[in-house]
Design a protein around this motif. Structure first.
Motif, PDB file in Angstrom:
ATOM      1  N   LEU A  61       5.688  -1.033  -5.598  1.00  0.00           N
ATOM      2  CA  LEU A  61       7.008  -0.551  -5.203  1.00  0.00           C
ATOM      3  C   LEU A  61       7.868  -1.684  -4.653  1.00  0.00           C
ATOM      4  CD1 LEU A  61       5.889   2.660  -3.315  1.00  0.00           C
ATOM      5  CD2 LEU A  61       7.230   2.635  -5.428  1.00  0.00           C
ATOM      6  N   GLU A  62       9.156  -1.615  -4.906  1.00  0.00           N
ATOM      7  CA  GLU A  62      10.076  -2.596  -4.350  1.00  0.00           C
ATOM      8  C   GLU A  62      10.438  -2.263  -2.906  1.00  0.00           C
ATOM      9  OE1 GLU A  62      13.454  -3.654  -6.666  1.00  0.00           O
ATOM     10  OE2 GLU A  62      12.366  -3.543  -8.564  1.00  0.00           O
ATOM     11  N   GLN A  63      10.442  -0.982  -2.564  1.00  0.00           N
ATOM     12  CA  GLN A  63      10.773  -0.570  -1.208  1.00  0.00           C
ATOM     13  C   GLN A  63       9.792   0.486  -0.730  1.00  0.00           C
ATOM     14  OE1 GLN A  63      15.009   0.572  -1.571  1.00  0.00           O
ATOM     15  NE2 GLN A  63      15.467  -1.129  -0.220  1.00  0.00           N
ATOM     16  N   VAL A  64       9.305   0.292   0.494  1.00  0.00           N
ATOM     17  CA  VAL A  64       8.432   1.268   1.141  1.00  0.00           C
ATOM     18  C   VAL A  64       9.095   1.652   2.457  1.00  0.00           C
ATOM     19  CG1 VAL A  64       6.179   1.672   2.181  1.00  0.00           C
ATOM     20  CG2 VAL A  64       6.358   0.314   0.082  1.00  0.00           C
ATOM     21  N   PHE A  65       9.384   2.938   2.635  1.00  0.00           N
ATOM     22  CA  PHE A  65      10.074   3.374   3.841  1.00  0.00           C
ATOM     23  C   PHE A  65       9.111   3.824   4.922  1.00  0.00           C
ATOM     24  CE2 PHE A  65      13.654   3.397   0.994  1.00  0.00           C
ATOM     25  CZ  PHE A  65      14.728   3.057   1.814  1.00  0.00           C
ATOM     26  N   ASP A  66       8.069   4.573   4.543  1.00  0.00           N
ATOM     27  CA  ASP A  66       7.182   5.147   5.554  1.00  0.00           C
ATOM     28  C   ASP A  66       5.812   5.415   4.938  1.00  0.00           C
ATOM     29  OD1 ASP A  66       5.964   6.492   7.625  1.00  0.00           O
ATOM     30  OD2 ASP A  66       7.140   8.323   7.424  1.00  0.00           O
TER      31      ASP A  66
END
Length: 317
Positions: free
Chosen positions: A237-242
């Motif tokens: 993934l390019e972005q992991v929020f939580d």
């Protein structure tokens, strides 16, 4: 086929480098059910206090999760507050208030006791054993655990392992439980205690499925027989929020796929690992269970195809 999950239903407050969320839906059973409901009917057993905002669970019920086994009793709901730094593999726990969960004694409704697939989420092994006493001859039982139970309820946890088909845990927990440094040795040690399958999760580095070959069919009765190993990478993934609940979402995808297909072959359990990894990757894309509940069947299928492309190569020279 129906899938029963027993575990925690909580309210989480989470801080990450990408934002924060206050008093959102959390808990092992909640994340599991939010993932598994895309594949099979889910029956949830847990407990919340009178303070729990039940409207927050309406989306879960709308996705087909049967909440008839969720008790609501006097007292405060289980609340957890945590913070992640740039290393999203581990959380710093800032506060844990067990509330009514401290006195949780699972009561499986009569309508839930014949579920063919059962998952014992991360709760006290004594409670996991109590659940097993209440269900009627399930076809496949999985369980999760954590370092706290390994240290404080080791004997009870070993008893649980004798009664389940699958155990999921992370690499640190596998080493702690087995007292083995090498993960293959650790998996073999755990398999020798009863489960037919062991999943060892390594966060952003993927997950292993270990199983023991059928010794009778292979003519090998040695306890040191090799284990079968399958590995699925984590989705890049390019972005992991939580990352909260990603492991529970993995277990929900795994067990949900097995329940939907009603197929316990090694090949299908390998596919279940990929499905679990896909659902875990969706879980981290938003806070709480928001992404899990919003994801579509087409998105799940597309991500599983992407997993296939990640690991496929030509077998030749």
């Amino acid at each position: 086929m129906t899938l029963l999950v027993v575990g925690s239903v909580a309210l989480d407050s989470v801080q990450t480098p990408f934002g924060s969320a206050e008093h959102v839906v959390g808990g092992s059973a909640t994340f599991f059910a939010s993932s598994a409901c895309h594949f099979a009917p889910v029956q949830l057993v847990g407990v919340v206090g009178r303070d729990y905002p039940m409207q927050k669970l309406e989306a879960l019920a709308a996705c087909g999760v049967d909440l008839a086994g969720l008790e609501r009793v006097a007292g405060e709901s289980f609340r957890w507050r945590g913070r992640y730094g740039h290393d999203l593999n581990s959380a710093e726990t800032l506060e844990t208030r067990l509330g009514v969960f401290a006195d949780f004694r699972p009561k499986i409704p009569a309508a839930f006791r014949h579920a063919p697939y059962v998952f014992l989420a991360n709760i006290d092994p004594q409670l996991q054993l109590a659940v097993l006493d209440q269900v009627s001859s399930p076809r496949f039982v999985g369980c999760d655990t954590m370092n706290f139970w390994i240290a404080s309820r080791r004997n009870e946890l070993l008893d649980v392992l004798r009664h389940v088909d699958l155990v999921t845990l992370n690499d640190g927990e596998a080493r702690q439980l087995s007292e083995q440094v090498n993960l293959v040795h650790a998996a073999r040690w755990i398999l020798d205690r009863g489960p037919r399958y062991v999943v060892i999760k390594k966060g952003e580095h993927g997950a292993f499925l270990f199983s023991r070959p059928d010794r009778a069919s292979e003519g090998n009765s040695s306890p040191d027989a090799r284990v079968r190993i399958f590995f699925a990478p984590a989705y890049p993934l390019e972005q992991v929020f939580d990352p909260t609940g990603a492991g529970d979402a993995f277990a929900g995808g795994f067990m949900g796929h097995v329940a939907r297909t009603d197929d316990l072959s090694d090949q299908n359990l390998r596919r279940a690992v990929v499905v679990g990894s896909a659902m875990g990757s969706f879980a981290v894309e938003a806070f709480s269970n928001e992404r899990l509940l919003a994801v579509t069947a087409d998105e799940i299928a597309a991500r599983i195809r992407e997993f296939y492309e990640l690991v496929t190569f030509e077998n030749g020279r």
